[in-house]
Design a protein around this motif. Structure first.
Motif, short mmCIF file in Angstrom:
data_model
loop_
_atom_site.label_atom_id
_atom_site.label_comp_id
_atom_site.label_asym_id
_atom_site.label_seq_id
_atom_site.Cartn_x
_atom_site.Cartn_y
_atom_site.Cartn_z
N THR A 1 46.40 94.87 44.91
CA THR A 1 45.06 94.85 44.30
C THR A 1 45.14 95.40 42.88
OG1 THR A 1 44.19 95.35 46.50
CG2 THR A 1 42.65 95.56 44.67
N ALA B 1 46.87 92.82 40.58
CA ALA B 1 45.96 91.74 40.22
C ALA B 1 44.93 92.23 39.21
CB ALA B 1 45.27 91.20 41.47
N LYS C 1 44.40 90.88 35.48
CA LYS C 1 43.09 90.35 35.10
C LYS C 1 42.62 91.01 33.79
CE LYS C 1 38.40 89.53 36.50
NZ LYS C 1 37.38 89.47 37.51
N LEU D 1 42.21 85.95 37.34
CA LEU D 1 42.28 86.22 38.77
C LEU D 1 40.94 86.76 39.27
CD1 LEU D 1 45.76 88.01 38.91
CD2 LEU D 1 45.19 85.93 40.15
N ILE E 1 41.55 91.18 45.32
CA ILE E 1 42.66 90.57 46.06
C ILE E 1 43.29 91.68 46.91
CG2 ILE E 1 45.03 89.70 45.77
CD1 ILE E 1 44.00 88.01 43.47
N PHE F 1 47.31 86.95 46.76
CA PHE F 1 47.77 87.05 45.37
C PHE F 1 48.60 85.81 45.01
CE2 PHE F 1 50.99 88.41 42.25
CZ PHE F 1 50.16 88.85 41.23
N GLU G 1 46.48 82.65 44.64
CA GLU G 1 45.72 82.64 43.38
C GLU G 1 46.64 82.36 42.19
OE1 GLU G 1 42.57 82.54 42.99
OE2 GLU G 1 41.91 83.10 45.01
#
Length: 285
Positions: free
Chosen positions: A253, A256, A260, A266, A270, A276, A279
């Motif tokens: 998480t 990601a 981002k 993304l 997540i 992950f 995506e």
């Protein structure tokens, strides 16, 4: 009545007194907590040490009584003495240290101890012992000595012992705090299976983020208050907010989230490596 646990403006104060009995300090461990756990749900309570989450667990088992407000387990008010045993039977408790919960010298005796104390007939006890050990994946260890088991296996035996009493709900208070990563995984997997297959209501109290990603609902506590509530995705979409409560997010998480921030398109929240990867594939193709 589909509400298993209901806290209503629950306040708990620990009062310290000096030798003369005068109040020295009052620590409010639970500060106006209201929460609902529906039958069959898997609810996780997350919080840093001192957030009030373990005090909450002790209320569910009526080890502690509310200073103000109320707590109901299966519709029974924990303040009413006549419900005490019914409450403790409806909500089985699994603690941090499996060694404190295991008393038998043989695994199957240990699991049969609870139902025996409830006066369950012998043939029914053995049926329950077998079902419970099967449910936690420990049936082949039934005649082993518990002290030869790993921490994760001991904790699964402790869970089987609770299951054998047929509670409607299992409350686990930091059940993996003393286990290694593999033991932690096996215990959480066990709890999740019991919830899904046996439809047992689960309340998991923890500070490990990766243990709550499969919960139906996550409640975040801080300084005795409920500060966040939602699905794992909703909660873990709010990385900065979680950090302000001194909580981490699962590693994937975090990754990601950082990507981002750096401009990779993304979505928020997540929770797993699989998600992950999916995506990222969309972005790369």
């Amino acid at each position: 009545m589909n509400m298993m646990i209901k806290a209503k403006n629950l306040i708990h104060e620990y009062i310290r007194r000096d030798e003369e009995g005068n109040v020295e300090s009052i620590n409010r461990a639970l500060d106006d907590v209201s929460l609902d756990v529906k039958k069959g749900d898997f609810v996780a309570i997350l919080g840093h040490n001192g957030s009030g989450k373990s005090t909450m667990a002790k209320h569910i088992n009526a080890i502690l009584m509310p200073t103000e407000g109320a707590l109901y387990v299966g519709g029974m008010d924990t303040k009413e003495d006549q419900h005490l045993w019914d409450i403790r039977q409806s909500a089985g408790m699994v603690f941090q240290n499996p060694d404190n919960q295991i008393i038998g010298t043989v695994v199957e005796e240990d699991v049969g101890f609870g139902p025996e104390n409830l006066g369950v007939p012998t043939d029914e006890i053995w049926k329950r012992v077998e079902e419970s050990l099967k449910a936690v994946g420990m049936l082949e260890y039934r005649s082993h000595s518990p002290n030869k088991l790993s921490g994760g296996q001991k904790q699964r035996v402790a869970i089987a012992g609770i299951m054998a009493m047929k509670p409607q709900c299992i409350v686990l208070d930091e059940p993996t705090a003393m286990l290694d990563p593999n033991g932690r995984k096996e215990v959480i997997r066990t709890v999740r299976e019991l919830n899904q297959k046996e439809k047992v209501t689960v309340l998991l109290i923890t500070h490990y983020m990766d243990e709550v990603i499969n919960a139906d609902k996550v409640i975040v506590m801080d300084e005795g208050k409920v500060v966040m509530e939602g699905t794992p995705k909703e909660i873990f979409s709010q990385v900065e907010k979680l950090k302000s409560y001194r909580l981490d997010v699962p590693q994937v998480t975090e990754l990601a989230y950082e990507l981002k921030k750096a401009g990779v398109p993304l979505p928020d929240g997540i929770l797993t490596i699989e998600e992950f990867t999916e995506e990222m594939k969309k972005i790369i193709h």
